[in-house]
Design an enzyme around this catalytic site. Structure first.
Site, PDB file in Angstrom:
ATOM      1  N   GLY A  12      -3.236 -16.263  -1.453  1.00 26.75           N
ATOM      2  CA  GLY A  12      -3.383 -15.983  -2.884  1.00 26.75           C
ATOM      3  C   GLY A  12      -4.481 -16.745  -3.593  1.00 26.75           C
ATOM      4  O   GLY A  12      -4.417 -16.926  -4.818  1.00 26.75           O
ATOM      5  N   LEU A  93      -2.755   1.776   0.962  1.00 22.98           N
ATOM      6  CA  LEU A  93      -1.985   2.439  -0.093  1.00 22.98           C
ATOM      7  C   LEU A  93      -1.848   3.924   0.227  1.00 22.98           C
ATOM      8  O   LEU A  93      -2.775   4.547   0.730  1.00 22.98           O
ATOM      9  CB  LEU A  93      -2.681   2.278  -1.448  1.00 22.98           C
ATOM     10  CG  LEU A  93      -2.981   0.860  -1.915  1.00 22.98           C
ATOM     11  CD1 LEU A  93      -3.461   0.888  -3.366  1.00 22.98           C
ATOM     12  CD2 LEU A  93      -1.790  -0.063  -1.767  1.00 22.98           C
ATOM     13  N   HIS A 109     -13.301  -7.369  -0.802  1.00 20.72           N
ATOM     14  CA  HIS A 109     -13.478  -7.385   0.649  1.00 20.72           C
ATOM     15  C   HIS A 109     -14.571  -8.401   0.991  1.00 20.72           C
ATOM     16  O   HIS A 109     -15.617  -8.416   0.341  1.00 20.72           O
ATOM     17  CB  HIS A 109     -13.864  -5.979   1.136  1.00 20.72           C
ATOM     18  CG  HIS A 109     -13.970  -5.907   2.624  1.00 20.72           C
ATOM     19  ND1 HIS A 109     -12.869  -5.958   3.443  1.00 20.72           N
ATOM     20  CD2 HIS A 109     -15.054  -5.837   3.451  1.00 20.72           C
ATOM     21  CE1 HIS A 109     -13.262  -5.901   4.702  1.00 20.72           C
ATOM     22  NE2 HIS A 109     -14.580  -5.830   4.738  1.00 20.72           N
TER      23      HIS A 109
HETATM   24  C1  GRF Z   1      -9.916 -12.528   1.044  1.00 14.91           C
HETATM   25  O1  GRF Z   1     -10.915 -12.918   1.955  1.00 14.91           O
HETATM   26  C2  GRF Z   1     -10.158 -11.125   0.564  1.00 14.91           C
HETATM   27  O2  GRF Z   1     -11.508 -10.792   0.488  1.00 14.91           O
HETATM   28  C3  GRF Z   1      -9.481 -10.300   1.619  1.00 14.91           C
HETATM   29  O3  GRF Z   1      -8.330 -11.025   1.953  1.00 14.91           O
HETATM   30  C4  GRF Z   1      -8.557 -12.416   1.708  1.00 14.91           C
HETATM   31  C5  GRF Z   1      -7.459 -12.882   0.819  1.00 14.91           C
HETATM   32  O4  GRF Z   1      -7.523 -14.262   0.578  1.00 14.91           O
HETATM   33  N1  GRF Z   1      -9.208  -8.968   1.137  1.00 14.91           N
HETATM   34  P1  GRF Z   1      -6.608 -14.920  -0.536  1.00 14.91           P
HETATM   35  O5  GRF Z   1      -5.168 -14.581  -0.188  1.00 14.91           O
HETATM   36  O6  GRF Z   1      -7.016 -14.336  -1.860  1.00 14.91           O
HETATM   37  O7  GRF Z   1      -6.881 -16.381  -0.448  1.00 14.91           O
END
Ligand code: GRF
Length: 204
Positions: A12, A93, A109
């Protein structure tokens, strides 16, 4: 007041960066209405509760995707969410979910899309040998890591990098990018022409 719904599955850190941006006023007139995880033990869910936010687990195990998604949609609607932010939400989703929030679901991403879709994008980029890496915030459509791009941030891959240090520096950029993208979308000061996010005059 705009209401955000955040969906996460893990640590998170992007959620926390968004929460910090809201506290500091970077995203005006906006609050996190609810944080939802498909995993009850997601550290991000605990972090949300520690901040006094509505945080709930809606577990997917043993359920059909559409049924699980329907419960999430109901929860988001009950909290009057007008923008859904996927922040490390590790599930695809269903079409019904996307249709319930047209151009109102964002994802982040850790690559410069359309390169390196799916899992471990930072390692994919590092092993491919790219010299510029980064992150992308995009609208979610029915294909993986695919919808129109709202914002990207790029960094050089350093000769001293390994996949881990590269991922850490991309993550720093993610934490800046997500709030900026949310502010852009909530401003309403743009249009999407085909796949292109186009700011209206006066926006950057
Ligand atoms: C991040 O690298 C995001 O880009 C990807 O999943 C990861 C989540 O990290 N979709 P966090 O849980 O927000 O630290």
């Amino acid at each position: 007041m705009h209401n955000l719904g955040v969906l996460l599955s893990g640590r998170g850190s992007n959620f926390l960066a968004i929460a910090d941006a809201l506290s500091s006023g970077t995203i005006p007139d906006t609050q996190i209405a609810v944080v939802i995880s498909n995993l009850a033990d997601a550290p991000g869910l605990t972090a949300a509760r520690n901040r006094g936010l509505n945080a709930t687990a809606i577990e997917a195990r043993g359920r059909k995707r559409a049924e699980h998604d329907a419960e999430i949609i109901t929860t988001l609607q009950a909290h009057k969410v007008d923008l859904v932010c996927l922040a490390g939400y590790m599930r695809l989703l269903s079409p019904g979910f996307i249709q319930a929030f047209p151009q109102r679901i964002l994802n982040i991403h850790p690559s410069l899309l359309p390169a390196f879709l799916g899992l471990d994008a930072q390692t994919q980029a590092f092993e491919y040998g790219v010299q510029i890496a980064g992150c992308t915030v995009h609208f979610v459509d029915e294909q993986l890591d695919h919808g129109p791009i709202i914002l990207q941030r790029a960094i050089p891959v350093l000769p001293t990098d390994d996949a881990h240090t590269l991922a850490a520096r991309i993550l720093e950029q993610e934490h800046i990018a997500y709030s900026e993208a949310i502010a852009r979308v909530l401003s309403g000061n743009y249009e999407v022409l085909g796949r292109r996010y186009v700011p209206k005059t006066g926006d950057d």
